[in-house]
Design an enzyme around this catalytic site. Structure first.
Site, mmCIF file in Angstrom:
data_model
loop_
_atom_site.group_PDB
_atom_site.id
_atom_site.type_symbol
_atom_site.label_atom_id
_atom_site.label_comp_id
_atom_site.label_asym_id
_atom_site.label_seq_id
_atom_site.Cartn_x
_atom_site.Cartn_y
_atom_site.Cartn_z
ATOM 1 N N SER A 111 4.890 -9.217 49.294
ATOM 2 C CA SER A 111 4.371 -8.023 48.634
ATOM 3 C C SER A 111 3.103 -7.496 49.299
ATOM 4 C CB SER A 111 4.152 -8.327 47.157
ATOM 5 O OG SER A 111 3.796 -7.162 46.468
ATOM 6 N N HIS A 112 2.003 -7.488 48.568
ATOM 7 C CA HIS A 112 0.759 -6.898 49.038
ATOM 8 C C HIS A 112 -0.126 -7.904 49.776
ATOM 9 C CE1 HIS A 112 0.635 -8.685 45.136
ATOM 10 N NE2 HIS A 112 -0.641 -8.958 45.333
ATOM 11 N N ASP A 275 2.701 -0.456 48.575
ATOM 12 C CA ASP A 275 2.265 -1.740 49.130
ATOM 13 C C ASP A 275 3.245 -2.266 50.181
ATOM 14 O OD1 ASP A 275 4.368 -2.416 47.478
ATOM 15 O OD2 ASP A 275 3.503 -4.338 46.916
ATOM 16 N N ASP A 277 5.896 -4.190 50.351
ATOM 17 C CA ASP A 277 7.351 -4.130 50.170
ATOM 18 C C ASP A 277 7.800 -2.897 49.391
ATOM 19 O OD1 ASP A 277 6.109 -5.193 47.892
ATOM 20 O OD2 ASP A 277 7.975 -6.117 47.229
ATOM 21 N N ASP A 279 7.107 -1.691 46.347
ATOM 22 C CA ASP A 279 7.367 -1.622 44.904
ATOM 23 C C ASP A 279 6.165 -1.147 44.103
ATOM 24 O OD1 ASP A 279 5.962 -3.958 45.262
ATOM 25 O OD2 ASP A 279 7.315 -5.220 44.079
ATOM 26 N N ARG A 280 4.982 -1.174 44.703
ATOM 27 C CA ARG A 280 3.808 -0.710 43.955
ATOM 28 C C ARG A 280 3.464 0.726 44.327
ATOM 29 N NH1 ARG A 280 -0.519 -5.614 43.311
ATOM 30 N NH2 ARG A 280 1.002 -7.137 42.584
ATOM 31 N N LYS A 374 10.166 -2.750 40.257
ATOM 32 C CA LYS A 374 9.231 -1.635 40.253
ATOM 33 C C LYS A 374 9.461 -0.847 41.526
ATOM 34 C CE LYS A 374 5.658 -4.907 41.415
ATOM 35 N NZ LYS A 374 4.893 -5.881 40.665
HETATM 36 C C1 G1P Z 1 0.617 -10.028 40.208
HETATM 37 C C2 G1P Z 1 0.425 -8.937 39.189
HETATM 38 C C3 G1P Z 1 1.694 -8.762 38.375
HETATM 39 C C4 G1P Z 1 2.865 -8.512 39.310
HETATM 40 C C5 G1P Z 1 2.935 -9.593 40.363
HETATM 41 C C6 G1P Z 1 3.992 -9.294 41.391
HETATM 42 O O1 G1P Z 1 0.893 -11.253 39.574
HETATM 43 O O2 G1P Z 1 -0.656 -9.218 38.341
HETATM 44 O O3 G1P Z 1 1.515 -7.715 37.486
HETATM 45 O O4 G1P Z 1 4.064 -8.479 38.599
HETATM 46 O O5 G1P Z 1 1.691 -9.706 41.037
HETATM 47 O O6 G1P Z 1 3.756 -8.120 42.091
HETATM 48 P P1 G1P Z 1 -0.219 -12.363 39.303
HETATM 49 O O7 G1P Z 1 -0.848 -12.675 40.629
HETATM 50 O O8 G1P Z 1 -1.230 -11.744 38.388
HETATM 51 O O9 G1P Z 1 0.515 -13.506 38.671
HETATM 52 ZN ZN ZN Z 2 5.006 -5.482 46.152
#
Ligand code: G1P
Ligand code: ZN
Length: 541
Positions: A111-112, A275, A277, A279-280, A374
């Site tokens: 992801s990010h 981000d 991938d 999804d954000r 998302k």
């Molecule tokens: C974080 C975000 C959560 C999201 C997840 C995946 O998780 O807070 O909302 O679904 O990344 O993108 P966390 O690190 O808080 O468990």
């Molecule tokens: Zn992501």
């Protein structure tokens, strides 16, 4: 078929978004293979079925895909559809599972989180509804990883993923598909692209930051080719293995260039980013960042203006720490509001059961029943459709929303890379006090409710406990504290602060100043700063 021995790894428990570790961890002999074999062992429908594979293009994406292809062939998968160049955004992969009637998909992404040889990598399995596998499946996969002693792999040359077409490994067919086509076709059914295009040709300026991640090709197709946005208005839209050395997390720290642009005197009318991938999403107007919690509420109040949602919404869901702004919209619309634990997978059952149209999280995630993930670009296009339909600026839409519903001042304070024991001590300090808190007065705020959040899924009745600590006050303010499930270094503690200002009250006060008192109460109750020895959060978003 060759069978190789593997070593079980005891750290392959997926967090809220799959298994996420440093690249170096994934490069250990048999590490990826162990997890992938566990997927094939736990999802027997994949034998003879179709699997979708793709990722966000980060370092190790290509290597992992070649391993997965050889293992899929050895495990009897009939067909794999892979994104060209190994690329598929998470929402596009989710959609491809659905339109291909596939039995599942493997997403390669962290992801990010940063990429490159010293960055992070991740793997996640999505089921046949397109969404992240449900907890019972992820748990079964985890348990299987602990006992596996071999994995199946066919010896074969690497498949060329750079060109569209088909290939074979053994009896398995591999189709290399355009990552964007099906996704854009879906977006066309939801939004009025012609209306947005007319607004843009009328002089409305748009800036998008792809953060060198997977959304680049999608953004070019949507913004440049379909909407006529000048190419120069898109930043960082060439995907790179290490995200150009950056951190593909669209927040004020890592998307600083975009924020600077949007807060400059000559800011464009609309700014957005996604981000790693895809999804954000974040959305900005001239001189204004739309908080993701507000964004969900505003989408809920206005999405009926987009053709795909003309009939209005049936319900909304938000993760527990997300501000309660959407609750007020749902109440006014007379539809259900669901409060779920953090992590997208909890929305899946509600979407499948037709209980909600929209869902979102404070962490810059929003989506609708069009997908089971998302969807960053979806949210950005939804905003553009709403702006075009209302003929108002982003800022005026936000201000109008606050004037109608009131404003939930909201901020998340992250304390990253903490010593795990210390982070747990902070949580325990608060947890031990919860029962005695109701009725107590602290800095002029009286506690109305304090608990450890537990969620009962209204569709399948499953219960998820210990999903974060909530402390609510009679004034409507609250704070929430939980440990991250996605951090890869030590522990990350998240403190979510919220203060409500009803319609008619001041909605222009300084955000952190407004939340200072709630933060002080949280610190006092947990000894956060003393235990962690941190004077300030690592990131405030
Ligand atoms: C974080 C975000 C959560 C999201 C997840 C995946 O998780 O807070 O909302 O679904 O990344 O993108 P966390 O690190 O808080 O468990
Ligand atoms: Zn992501």
């Amino acid at each position: 078929m060759t069978t190789h021995a593997t070593t079980p790894f005891d750290d392959q428990k997926p967090g809220t978004s799959g298994l996420r570790k440093q690249v170096k961890v994934f490069q250990q002999t048999g590490y990826l293979e162990n997890f992938v074999q566990a997927i094939f062992d736990c999802v027997p429908d994949l034998r003879g079925g179709t699997l979708i594979v793709g990722g966000d293009g980060r370092y190790y994406n290509d290597t992992a895909i070649q391993i997965i292809l050889r293992m899929a062939a050895a495990n009897g998968v009939a067909k794999v559809r892979v994104g060209q160049g190994g690329l598929l955004s998470t929402p596009a992969l989710s959609n491809l599972i659905r339109v291909s009637n596939a039995q599942g998909g493997i997403i390669l992404s962290a992801s990010h989180n940063p990429g490159g040889p010293n960055g992070d990598f991740g793997i996640k399995f999505n089921g046949d509804n397109g969404g992240s596998a449900v907890e019972s499946v992820t748990q079964a996969i985890f348990e299987r990883t602990l006992e596996i002693d071999s994995y199946n792999e066919i010896s074969a040359d690497d498949v060329d993923l750079s060109a569209l077409g088909t290939a074979h490994i053994g009896d398995m067919q591999i189709e290399i598909v355009d990552p964007v086509t099906d996704y854009m076709a879906l977006m066309e059914t939801l939004f009025d692209f012609d209306k947005i295009k007319a607004m843009i040709s009328g002089g409305f300026s748009v800036c998008f930051d792809g953060m060198h991640a997977v959304t680049g090709p999608y953004a070019k197709a949507a913004f440049i080719q379909r909407l006529g946005v000048p190419a120069g208005s898109l930043m960082n839209v060439e995907p790179s293995e290490d995200f150009g050395g950056g951190h593909p997390d669209p927040n004020p720290v890592y998307a600083k260039a975009l924020f600077n642009k949007m807060f400059a005197d000559d800011a464009p009318d609309f700014g957005a980013a996604s981000d790693g991938d895809g999804d954000r999403n974040i959305v900005l107007g001239k001189g204004l960042y739309v908080s993701p919690s507000d964004s969900l509420a505003i989408l809920a109040a206005n999405i009926h203006l987009a053709p795909g949602y003309e009939e209005g919404i049936v319900g909304v869901a938000r993760s527990m720490p997300t501000s309660r702004a959407a609750d007020l919209v749902a109440k006014k619309a007379g539809v259900d509001l669901f409060e779920t634990p953090t992590g997208w997978k909890f929305f899946g059952n509600l979407l499948d059961a037709g209980r909600i149209t929209l869902c979102g999280e404070e962490s810059a995630g929003a989506s609708s029943d069009h997908a089971r993930e998302k969807d960053g670009l979806w949210a950005i296009l939804a905003w553009l459709n709403i702006v075009a339909a209302r003929g108002m600026s982003v800022k005026d839409i936000v201000r109008d929303h606050w004037a109608t519903y009131g404003r939930h001042y909201y901020s998340r304070h992250d304390y990253e890379a903490l010593d795990t024991a210390k982070a747990q001590a902070v949580m325990s300090a608060l947890e031990g006090k919860l029962a005695d808190l109701p009725g107590q007065s602290l800095h002029g705020e009286t506690v109305s409710m304090a608990d450890s959040f537990a969620y009962t899924d209204s569709v399948d009745g499953s219960v998820s406990r210990n999903q974060g600590l909530r402390v609510e006050f009679e004034s409507g303010s609250r704070f929430v504290m939980r440990l991250s499930g996605t951090g890869t270094v030590g522990a990350t503690l998240r403190l979510y602060l919220e203060k409500y200002a009803p319609p008619g009250e001041d909605h222009d006060a300084d955000l952190q100043e407004t939340l200072k008192q709630i933060a002080a109460i949280a610190d006092e109750l947990t000894d956060l700063k003393a235990i962690t020895q941190r004077a300030a959060p690592s990131v405030m978003s």
